[in-house]
Enzyme design. Sequence first.
Site, PDB file in Angstrom:
ATOM      1  N   ARG A  48      -2.109  65.317  74.162  1.00 25.31           N
ATOM      2  CA  ARG A  48      -3.189  64.876  75.058  1.00 25.31           C
ATOM      3  C   ARG A  48      -3.309  63.351  75.040  1.00 25.31           C
ATOM      4  NH1 ARG A  48      -9.028  67.637  74.484  1.00 25.31           N
ATOM      5  NH2 ARG A  48      -9.042  66.715  72.407  1.00 25.31           N
TER       6      ARG A  48
ATOM      7  N   ARG B 299      -8.893  70.035  62.103  1.00 26.87           N
ATOM      8  CA  ARG B 299      -9.879  70.535  63.070  1.00 26.87           C
ATOM      9  C   ARG B 299      -9.698  72.041  63.288  1.00 26.87           C
ATOM     10  NH1 ARG B 299      -8.733  66.909  67.975  1.00 26.87           N
ATOM     11  NH2 ARG B 299     -10.472  67.924  69.008  1.00 26.87           N
TER      12      ARG B 299
ATOM     13  N   ARG C  72      -6.608  60.101  71.598  1.00 29.00           N
ATOM     14  CA  ARG C  72      -7.891  60.189  70.907  1.00 29.00           C
ATOM     15  C   ARG C  72      -7.616  60.116  69.417  1.00 29.00           C
ATOM     16  NH1 ARG C  72     -11.864  65.175  72.499  1.00 29.00           N
ATOM     17  NH2 ARG C  72     -11.946  65.492  70.265  1.00 29.00           N
TER      18      ARG C  72
ATOM     19  N   ARG D   9     -21.052  75.280  66.289  1.00 25.29           N
ATOM     20  CA  ARG D   9     -19.749  75.278  65.629  1.00 25.29           C
ATOM     21  C   ARG D   9     -19.805  75.933  64.255  1.00 25.29           C
ATOM     22  NH1 ARG D   9     -17.311  71.000  68.779  1.00 25.29           N
ATOM     23  NH2 ARG D   9     -15.206  70.510  68.206  1.00 25.29           N
TER      24      ARG D   9
ATOM     25  N   LYS E  94     -12.248  73.764  77.018  1.00 26.65           N
ATOM     26  CA  LYS E  94     -13.693  73.868  77.242  1.00 26.65           C
ATOM     27  C   LYS E  94     -14.215  72.711  78.104  1.00 26.65           C
ATOM     28  CE  LYS E  94     -14.986  73.880  72.884  1.00 26.65           C
ATOM     29  NZ  LYS E  94     -13.691  73.695  72.186  1.00 26.65           N
TER      30      LYS E  94
END
Length: 211
Positions: free
Chosen positions: A126, A166, A155, A92, A16
Amino acid sequence: MAQPRVLILGAPGAGKGTQSSKIASEFDVEHVTTGDALRANKEMDISEMDTEYDTPREYMDQGELVPDEVVNAIVDEALSQADGFVLDGYPRNPEQAEELEEMTDLDVVLSLDVGEEELVHRLTGRRLDPETGEIYHVEYNPPEDPEVKERLEQREDDTEETVKERLRVYRENTKPVIDHYDEQGVLERVDGEQAPDEVWEDVKATIEDAA
Ligand code: AMP
């Protein structure tokens, strides 16, 4: 459509952020992203809001949703200042979707579809360059410069344990939001497992077609 109002939905790791940046520059609209806004305000004192924790950080580091009251205010403020926008990371849960309906109409609702196995692989691999903000992946997109490679960071919520949480929160809270737009017949689905350029071609065409 001069400046489209675009909502981009999808699981964490669906792409996104990447696609939203492209939408923002191609269509000259504001990129409104709750994830970035919250990361920039992680230590904000929210203790007066009668929330379980006193800062967004505590929710984010565990992969939990930051309370609606905090997030709704961020989005309301950002949208009131934008003509066109791409909204990324919100709503969300169904309650946030109801709030959004009160705030604005939408021209395009996009869903980036990516399977769960691929999401875990993307998120745990990532890495971020803290100096440039550039995003890499240990396998799909490693930096060529050894100096950059050396300083890459993960992160805090991209660790395997938090990623799993998540994705659980996504399945439980956010998936019903996507199903809701789908049932309304306004959802445009894009195959997010294609190469980034191919995803972008589909995203761009979908927005242009809605004009
Ligand atoms: P993201 O960068 O979109 O994956 O968001 C990172 C984290 O910020 C999430 O795991 C949540 O803790 C928080 N967050 C972002 N957007 C929202 C939202 N709309 N509602 C609640 N929490 C959010």
